[in-house]
Design a protein around this motif. Structure first.
Motif, mmCIF file in Angstrom:
data_model
loop_
_atom_site.group_PDB
_atom_site.id
_atom_site.type_symbol
_atom_site.label_atom_id
_atom_site.label_comp_id
_atom_site.label_asym_id
_atom_site.label_seq_id
_atom_site.Cartn_x
_atom_site.Cartn_y
_atom_site.Cartn_z
ATOM 1 N N ASN A 260 0.806 -1.372 0.069
ATOM 2 C CA ASN A 260 0.015 -0.065 0.134
ATOM 3 C C ASN A 260 0.919 1.576 0.093
ATOM 4 O O ASN A 260 1.593 1.361 -0.908
ATOM 5 C CB ASN A 260 -1.289 -0.158 1.103
ATOM 6 N N ASP A 261 0.814 2.049 1.126
ATOM 7 C CA ASP A 261 1.325 3.407 0.819
ATOM 8 C C ASP A 261 2.774 3.586 0.761
ATOM 9 O O ASP A 261 3.663 2.840 1.117
ATOM 10 C CB ASP A 261 1.160 4.155 2.180
ATOM 11 N N GLN B 64 4.567 0.218 2.221
ATOM 12 C CA GLN B 64 3.939 -0.588 2.978
ATOM 13 C C GLN B 64 3.698 -2.008 2.557
ATOM 14 O O GLN B 64 3.280 -2.069 1.443
ATOM 15 C CB GLN B 64 2.654 -0.063 3.656
ATOM 16 N N LYS C 36 2.238 -5.172 8.843
ATOM 17 C CA LYS C 36 3.036 -4.198 7.947
ATOM 18 C C LYS C 36 4.635 -3.952 8.212
ATOM 19 O O LYS C 36 4.731 -3.551 9.212
ATOM 20 C CB LYS C 36 2.409 -2.830 7.679
ATOM 21 N N TYR D 11 3.779 1.084 10.690
ATOM 22 C CA TYR D 11 2.922 1.918 9.596
ATOM 23 C C TYR D 11 3.771 2.910 9.120
ATOM 24 O O TYR D 11 4.628 3.419 9.219
ATOM 25 C CB TYR D 11 1.563 2.450 10.534
ATOM 26 N N SER D 12 2.929 3.770 8.005
ATOM 27 C CA SER D 12 3.568 4.703 7.158
ATOM 28 C C SER D 12 4.263 5.953 7.915
ATOM 29 O O SER D 12 3.904 6.206 8.979
ATOM 30 C CB SER D 12 2.226 5.507 6.451
ATOM 31 N N ARG E 153 -1.349 8.698 13.191
ATOM 32 C CA ARG E 153 -0.463 8.056 12.326
ATOM 33 C C ARG E 153 0.070 8.876 11.362
ATOM 34 O O ARG E 153 -0.244 9.970 10.998
ATOM 35 C CB ARG E 153 -1.105 6.631 12.005
ATOM 36 N N ASP E 154 1.074 8.193 10.572
ATOM 37 C CA ASP E 154 1.913 8.660 9.502
ATOM 38 C C ASP E 154 2.461 10.016 9.737
ATOM 39 O O ASP E 154 2.350 10.999 8.994
ATOM 40 C CB ASP E 154 0.796 8.808 8.364
ATOM 41 N N GLU F 176 -5.444 10.892 6.799
ATOM 42 C CA GLU F 176 -4.279 10.041 6.573
ATOM 43 C C GLU F 176 -3.184 10.663 5.513
ATOM 44 O O GLU F 176 -3.484 11.499 4.993
ATOM 45 C CB GLU F 176 -4.718 8.600 6.020
ATOM 46 N N CYS F 177 -2.124 10.223 6.275
ATOM 47 C CA CYS F 177 -0.919 10.545 5.204
ATOM 48 C C CYS F 177 -0.615 11.951 5.159
ATOM 49 O O CYS F 177 -0.747 12.408 3.633
ATOM 50 C CB CYS F 177 -0.810 9.844 4.035
ATOM 51 N N TYR G 255 -3.888 6.737 -3.961
ATOM 52 C CA TYR G 255 -4.143 7.170 -2.569
ATOM 53 C C TYR G 255 -2.805 7.320 -1.830
ATOM 54 O O TYR G 255 -1.710 6.887 -2.535
ATOM 55 C CB TYR G 255 -4.775 5.871 -1.904
ATOM 56 N N TRP H 177 0.287 5.294 -4.155
ATOM 57 C CA TRP H 177 -0.114 4.097 -4.243
ATOM 58 C C TRP H 177 -1.222 3.736 -5.314
ATOM 59 O O TRP H 177 -2.336 4.452 -5.135
ATOM 60 C CB TRP H 177 -0.802 3.703 -2.861
HETATM 61 C C1 FRU Z 1 -3.345 4.541 4.602
HETATM 62 C C2 FRU Z 1 -2.709 3.812 5.760
HETATM 63 C C3 FRU Z 1 -2.119 4.818 6.985
HETATM 64 C C4 FRU Z 1 -1.136 3.647 7.575
HETATM 65 C C5 FRU Z 1 -0.936 2.622 6.513
HETATM 66 C C6 FRU Z 1 -1.037 1.021 7.158
HETATM 67 O O1 FRU Z 1 -3.395 3.752 3.406
HETATM 68 O O2 FRU Z 1 -4.094 3.470 6.317
HETATM 69 O O3 FRU Z 1 -2.766 5.701 7.435
HETATM 70 O O4 FRU Z 1 -0.201 4.386 8.233
HETATM 71 O O5 FRU Z 1 -1.802 2.720 5.472
HETATM 72 O O6 FRU Z 1 -0.563 0.220 6.023
#
Ligand code: FRU
Length: 480
Positions: A44-45, A61, A72, A104-105, A164-165, A223-224, A285, A304
């Motif tokens: 993912n990210d 990720q 992850k 995570y990210s 997060r992130d 997010e992010c 995303y 992503w």
């Molecule tokens: C976004 C997310 C982030 C998180 C990560 C986990 O796609 O949900 O917020 O850190 O993916 O893999």
């Protein structure tokens, strides 16, 4: 497939555990040939995208076991030209109590002699209650990674479990480091919380919540987040979740930006305009930007090619997700412009004759045109089906519809997207890989990114319109 918690969060002990899976996945007709993709499992990210000592470093990720969001890792890839990528393996393992359910990210900071990676330690206790820790790993030039034994700080008690992130930013003017963290307020509104420190690896203190006037009620989690500075503009990039945007069908997780001005003293981002989505296609995303140290007017963006809560046809093959092509990012008339990188031309192999209407599996199409157009890609030999690009000159509407493909997916999110262009359509630059399409419109004015999973019969195109067309087959750059 239904995944149990044990299966999703199983720890990867060594490479051997996934060798067979990798061998099987390699046979898939949908393996990309010049995009970053996972060897197995789910990507993912993109994370921690930076340039350091002649090399671009990009992490993502990764959950090794299948197309599932489980435990992850940060997987590391490296490139000297942003076109050819080398898999370097896992860089951050979730091997501590504070990151027991995932690394995570996050983002990266480059110092003279190494790279610092800021990430979220996703911790869950026995009752599955989540706490997020902001953690640090130092990646040295010899390739070794050293995780700090304690997190920099834990979750803020005034916000929900969604924190997060971390995005690291250094400000010369304030002589201060900042960490922006995506969060959710107690009354379930998306926001960004900010920490600061005069040092990059210690003494972090909570500075406050970012004020973004007019965006106090805009989705329930951001997010992010990131604030980029390009060409004297501040750009707030983030992913608001559970938000309806009328022009975006039923998709409720977006990736977009606001251009404005950031004041680090008052922690206020003053918008100078509305929220724009970054990509008008279906699957994009969690974009991550790298600064271009040689040119303050440009950055590089990668995202992503996927969405949270969505599923894809390769899920059954135990892999999913890839990254978009890295794109040159500039600002024009208070809008972000995304263009394919010039150096992608090095992938061009043969120029092929467009008249037989055959679509190579991996190709670049360059179309200079004027007036209305009906362009159907991935059709069957008789011209039926496929992905439709329709442009209506009278309304300056560009319309993309993937419902004609045999393999349909995420139908409930909507199978078509429309955008009204600022200028009449005159250029389409299209990158097709084994299971994706990226359509750059009018020199970066808009981009439509989408996964597509054509069957063996769907490798033709049809076109009605005026203009000139070049098609190049593209070489592979990722070792699949
Ligand atoms: C976004 C997310 C982030 C998180 C990560 C986990 O796609 O949900 O917020 O850190 O993916 O893999």
């Amino acid at each position: 497939k239904e995944w149990t918690k044990e299966e999703r969060y199983r720890v990867l002990k060594n490479r051997e555990e996934i060798v067979d899976l990798h061998e099987r996945i390699k046979q898939s007709q949908y393996r990309q040939s010049y995009h970053i993709q996972p060897i197995t499992g789910l990507l993912n990210d993109p994370n921690g995208f930076v340039f350091h000592k002649d090399k671009w470093h990009l992490f993502y990720q990764w959950c090794p076991w299948g197309a599932v969001h489980g435990l992850k890792y940060w997987y590391h890839t490296e490139s000297s030209d942003l076109v050819h990528w080398d898999n370097k393996g896992i860089c951050i393992h979730p091997d501590q109590d504070f990151d027991n359910k995932g690394a995570y990210s996050g983002s990266a900071l480059v110092t003279n002699h190494s790279i610092y990676l800021y990430y979220t330690g996703n911790h869950r206790d026995e009752d599955w209650k989540r706490s997020s820790y902001t953690c640090l790993v130092n990646m040295r030039d010899d390739g070794t990674s050293h995780k700090y034994s304690k997190p920099l700080f834990g979750p803020h008690p005034s916000y929900t479990e969604h924190q997060r992130d971390p995005k690291i930013i250094y400000r010369k003017k304030e002589k201060m480091y900042y960490l922006l963290i995506g969060a959710q307020t107690a009354d379930k509104k998306g926001c960004i919380i900010v920490y600061k420190s005069p040092y990059h690896n210690k003494e972090w203190t909570f500075a406050g919540q970012l004020n973004v006037p007019g965006f106090e009620d805009f989705g329930d989690m951001w997010e992010c987040p990131s604030i980029e500075h390009i060409d004297d503009c501040d750009i707030l990039i983030f992913c608001p979740q559970h938000l309806s945007i009328p022009s975006r069908g039923n998709n409720i997780h977006h990736n977009g930006y606001i251009i404005g001005h950031m004041d680090y003293d008052t922690l206020t981002f003053t918008p100078d305009g509305q929220f724009h989505v970054l990509d008008f296609g279906f699957d994009s995303y969690a974009a991550e930007c790298a600064a271009n140290i040689n040119d303050q007017k440009k950055a590089i963006l990668v995202a992503w090619m996927g969405l949270p809560d969505a599923s894809y046809p390769t899920d059954d093959e135990e892999w999913s997700g890839c990254l978009t092509l890295p794109r040159e990012l500039t600002v024009r008339k208070r809008r972000l412009i995304q263009r394919p990188l010039k150096q992608l031309e090095t992938l061009r192999d043969k120029k092929i004759n467009p008249f037989n209407r055959e679509l190579p599996k991996c190709c670049e199409i360059d179309l200079r045109l004027h007036g209305n157009i009906d362009f159907n890609l991935f059709t069957k030999q008789d011209g039926s089906g496929g992905l439709m690009i329709h442009y209506d000159e009278s309304q300056k509407h560009i319309y993309i519809d993937r419902s004609g493909m045999t393999n349909r997916f995420n139908k409930e999110l909507g199978e078509s997207q429309t955008r009204i262009l600022d200028h009449p359509l005159n250029h389409l630059q299209i990158y097709i890989d084994a299971s994706s399409i990226e359509i750059f419109v009018n020199d970066g004015d808009a981009v439509f990114t989408s996964r597509v999973f054509p069957t063996k019969e769907e490798h033709f195109f049809s076109i009605i319109g005026e203009g000139t067309m070049q098609i190049y087959t593209l070489k592979s750059s990722n070792g699949n």
